[in-house]
Each structure stands twice: as structure tokens, then as C-alpha cells.
Design a protein around this motif. Sequence first.
Motif, PDB file in Angstrom:
ATOM      1  N   PRO A 139      -6.081  12.255   3.774  1.00  0.00           N
ATOM      2  CA  PRO A 139      -5.649  11.333   2.401  1.00  0.00           C
ATOM      3  C   PRO A 139      -6.484  10.413   1.864  1.00  0.00           C
ATOM      4  N   ALA A 140      -7.340   9.601   2.544  1.00  0.00           N
ATOM      5  CA  ALA A 140      -8.479   8.923   2.000  1.00  0.00           C
ATOM      6  C   ALA A 140      -9.384   9.655   1.384  1.00  0.00           C
ATOM      7  N   GLN A 141      -9.735  10.725   1.867  1.00  0.00           N
ATOM      8  CA  GLN A 141     -10.758  11.609   1.133  1.00  0.00           C
ATOM      9  C   GLN A 141     -10.320  12.220   0.256  1.00  0.00           C
ATOM     10  N   ALA A 142      -8.993  12.655   0.173  1.00  0.00           N
ATOM     11  CA  ALA A 142      -8.369  13.270  -0.976  1.00  0.00           C
ATOM     12  C   ALA A 142      -8.456  12.062  -2.335  1.00  0.00           C
ATOM     13  N   ARG A 143      -8.136  10.888  -1.849  1.00  0.00           N
ATOM     14  CA  ARG A 143      -7.879   9.789  -2.848  1.00  0.00           C
ATOM     15  C   ARG A 143      -9.453   9.630  -3.485  1.00  0.00           C
ATOM     16  N   ARG A 144     -10.228   9.639  -2.816  1.00  0.00           N
ATOM     17  CA  ARG A 144     -11.581   9.543  -3.535  1.00  0.00           C
ATOM     18  C   ARG A 144     -12.132  10.699  -4.253  1.00  0.00           C
ATOM     19  N   SER A 145     -11.465  11.811  -4.024  1.00  0.00           N
ATOM     20  CA  SER A 145     -11.719  12.735  -4.947  1.00  0.00           C
ATOM     21  C   SER A 145     -10.881  13.031  -5.946  1.00  0.00           C
ATOM     22  N   TYR A 146      -9.665  12.715  -5.890  1.00  0.00           N
ATOM     23  CA  TYR A 146      -8.426  13.026  -7.076  1.00  0.00           C
ATOM     24  C   TYR A 146      -7.793  11.546  -7.445  1.00  0.00           C
ATOM     25  N   GLY A 147      -8.286  10.538  -6.958  1.00  0.00           N
ATOM     26  CA  GLY A 147      -7.529   9.291  -7.183  1.00  0.00           C
ATOM     27  C   GLY A 147      -7.195   8.927  -8.578  1.00  0.00           C
ATOM     28  N   ASP A 148      -8.003   9.507  -9.379  1.00  0.00           N
ATOM     29  CA  ASP A 148      -7.768   9.227 -11.049  1.00  0.00           C
ATOM     30  C   ASP A 148      -7.193  10.256 -11.757  1.00  0.00           C
ATOM     31  N   THR A 149      -6.516  11.185 -10.948  1.00  0.00           N
ATOM     32  CA  THR A 149      -5.831  12.404 -11.921  1.00  0.00           C
ATOM     33  C   THR A 149      -4.297  11.996 -11.663  1.00  0.00           C
ATOM     34  N   ALA A 150      -3.523  12.556 -12.669  1.00  0.00           N
ATOM     35  CA  ALA A 150      -2.293  12.434 -12.840  1.00  0.00           C
ATOM     36  C   ALA A 150      -1.435  13.193 -11.617  1.00  0.00           C
ATOM     37  N   GLN A 151      -2.232  14.028 -10.945  1.00  0.00           N
ATOM     38  CA  GLN A 151      -1.426  14.656  -9.641  1.00  0.00           C
ATOM     39  C   GLN A 151      -1.600  13.701  -8.454  1.00  0.00           C
ATOM     40  N   TRP A 152      -2.626  12.981  -8.230  1.00  0.00           N
ATOM     41  CA  TRP A 152      -2.680  11.883  -7.244  1.00  0.00           C
ATOM     42  C   TRP A 152      -1.503  11.030  -7.600  1.00  0.00           C
ATOM     43  N   LEU A 153      -1.426  10.480  -8.743  1.00  0.00           N
ATOM     44  CA  LEU A 153      -0.432   9.322  -9.182  1.00  0.00           C
ATOM     45  C   LEU A 153       0.954  10.072  -8.792  1.00  0.00           C
ATOM     46  N   GLN A 154       1.307  11.222  -9.087  1.00  0.00           N
ATOM     47  CA  GLN A 154       2.767  11.805  -8.567  1.00  0.00           C
ATOM     48  C   GLN A 154       2.674  11.823  -7.355  1.00  0.00           C
ATOM     49  N   TYR A 155       1.485  12.236  -6.263  1.00  0.00           N
ATOM     50  CA  TYR A 155       1.829  12.250  -4.996  1.00  0.00           C
ATOM     51  C   TYR A 155       2.106  10.814  -4.302  1.00  0.00           C
ATOM     52  N   ALA A 156       1.439   9.901  -5.059  1.00  0.00           N
ATOM     53  CA  ALA A 156       1.606   8.646  -4.537  1.00  0.00           C
ATOM     54  C   ALA A 156       3.165   8.155  -4.814  1.00  0.00           C
ATOM     55  N   GLU A 157       3.587   8.312  -6.052  1.00  0.00           N
ATOM     56  CA  GLU A 157       5.033   8.039  -6.187  1.00  0.00           C
ATOM     57  C   GLU A 157       5.828   8.526  -5.296  1.00  0.00           C
ATOM     58  N   ARG A 158       5.779  10.016  -4.932  1.00  0.00           N
ATOM     59  CA  ARG A 158       6.657  10.585  -4.079  1.00  0.00           C
ATOM     60  C   ARG A 158       6.354   9.810  -2.431  1.00  0.00           C
ATOM     61  N   SER A 159       5.219   9.781  -2.164  1.00  0.00           N
ATOM     62  CA  SER A 159       4.685   9.073  -1.000  1.00  0.00           C
ATOM     63  C   SER A 159       5.406   7.660  -0.661  1.00  0.00           C
ATOM     64  N   ALA A 160       5.519   6.806  -1.653  1.00  0.00           N
ATOM     65  CA  ALA A 160       5.991   5.444  -1.604  1.00  0.00           C
ATOM     66  C   ALA A 160       7.569   5.665  -1.351  1.00  0.00           C
ATOM     67  N   ALA A 161       8.171   6.791  -1.688  1.00  0.00           N
ATOM     68  CA  ALA A 161       9.500   6.851  -1.359  1.00  0.00           C
ATOM     69  C   ALA A 161      10.067   7.578   0.029  1.00  0.00           C
ATOM     70  N   ARG A 162       9.052   7.880   0.629  1.00  0.00           N
ATOM     71  CA  ARG A 162       9.296   8.718   2.037  1.00  0.00           C
ATOM     72  C   ARG A 162       8.813   7.746   2.956  1.00  0.00           C
ATOM     73  N   GLY A 163       9.825   7.976   4.072  1.00  0.00           N
ATOM     74  CA  GLY A 163       9.390   7.352   5.509  1.00  0.00           C
ATOM     75  C   GLY A 163       9.269   8.319   6.637  1.00  0.00           C
ATOM     76  N   PRO A 164       8.921   8.299   7.794  1.00  0.00           N
ATOM     77  CA  PRO A 164       8.731   9.379   8.795  1.00  0.00           C
ATOM     78  C   PRO A 164       9.520  10.554   8.762  1.00  0.00           C
ATOM     79  N   GLU A 165      11.022  10.296   8.384  1.00  0.00           N
ATOM     80  CA  GLU A 165      11.856  11.404   8.646  1.00  0.00           C
ATOM     81  C   GLU A 165      11.587  12.293   7.345  1.00  0.00           C
TER      82      GLU A 165
END
Length: 267
Positions: A139-165
Motif C-alpha cells: 500500500p505504501a508503494q502504491a501511494r507513492r505511485s498513485y497518491g495524487d490520483t482521484a482513484q487513490w482518494l476514492q480508495y482511501a475513503e473506502r479504506s477509512a470506513a473498513r475494519g478487519p471484517e
Amino acid sequence: MEGLPDADGLTVGQVSAHLGVTVRALHHWDGIGLARPSLRTHAGYRLYTAADLERLHRIVVYREIGLGLDRIRTVLDDPTADVPGALRAQRDRIAERIERLQRLGDGLDRMIEAHERGPLLTAEQQRGIFGPGWDPEWPAQARRSYGDTAQWLQYAERSAARGPEEWRDVADAVAGLDRALGDAMDAGVRPGSPEAERLVERHREVFASYFPLTRRMQVCLGRRYEADPAFAAHYDGIRTGLAAWFRRIVDASARAHGIDPDTATWE
């Protein structure tokens, strides 16, 4: 009223400066009869007395804690008003708002953290959910490559709402899709067939767990799955030749929807 003079005869400008309210607000309160200056000069200018300042100070305090002007008028002018009750009710509303703001702040903290590092999981949790071959550094490598894209922001928003389950559900959906792709290739499913089209649609639905995937973006992914050694190793580890077969079914689906896979771009 610390810092306020106790003499009568202050102008609206002086009161504005001392109380930290605008001249416009003072004129408005005067106009609606909430706080009128009691003195008037020979030239017709209105001046505030010490008693006027006391009332204004209370208005400022009540407004600061969120009381509306009509409620303030009642508290100040109605001798039967339950002032402690009104203040307790306002305190309860403020407490509720603080709780809402705290939840909002916690959510923002999660979004910031998710934007910076992806899944909000420990390294051990990531390996337990995504499998022993998972590298928590990806994930850290992906952020370095794509952190400035709209898709990374969408991915982060979904990640923030998720726990382990929730992440386990995503991992199970991905694993189920991988198995279905391997089984379909073994069964001789042909690109462009209804069965292949359903798998292409299923891939887009599963991938939407990360960010919305257009058909053109899916074509780009198909190319990368085949060309990138890490992706190719993953899919060919499921079935030899699966990465190339997956690209073929994606390309066939794209053509069926009027997209030239040879010129498709990430959009």
C-alpha cells in the motif's frame, strides 16, 4: 464586563470595539428593539449607558453559546422565563454538537491515515486477511505511485470506513473471483461469450471495493496484469496463462461495448 468603562455616553463605534461585535450587529439589535442606546445627544446621535452595556454583554454571551435572538429577548425581558432551564437546554444541545464534531474529527483522522497508508490494519492483520504472500509495504508503494490520483482518494475513503471484517469480505470476494476465473479458463470459456462477459462484469464489481472501475480502465488493468511480472505471477500462479486469458476476455468485452482496447486509456 472587564475592560469596559462604567461611564455613560459611549458611541456605537466604541461599544463595537469593546465588545467585539460589528457596528452592523449593534444597529440591527437597536432596530429590532433588543438593545437600544438610552442616551441621545443634542445633534441626535445615540449613546450607550453603563446599563446598556450590561445588557449588551449578556446578549453577546448568550449569542456565543448559541441562543437565538428571540430566545435571548425572552431570557432578558420575561420575568417568568426559566433562565437556568434555558441554559441547561442549550448546554445539552452544545454537548450533542460536541459529540457529533468529535465523531466527525475521528472520521477525518481515519481518512487522513487511510490516505497516507491505505488499509487501517496492522501488518499482522494484513497478512492474516490477504494471505502470507501479502507484503504490508505494497500500500505504501502504491501511494507513492498513485497518491495524487482521484482513484487513490476514492480508495482511501473506502479504506477509512473498513475494519478487519470488512476487509476480510473484500479479500474473500477477490479470492472467489480468482477461483472463478481459473475454473472458467479450465472449462474453455471463450472470450466474448456470455460466461466471459459475466466474469468481466464481476471483476468490475469486485474491483469497485477499491475504486470505481470504468471499462477503459479495466482494459488498462488487463494489459498490466499480463505485462507486470508481479501481477502475471499472481494470476499465472492460479492457472498457467490466466493473466493472458483474462486480458483477452476483457478486450473482447471492451470491443462489444464499442471500445478499442488497443487505444484505451486510463479514464
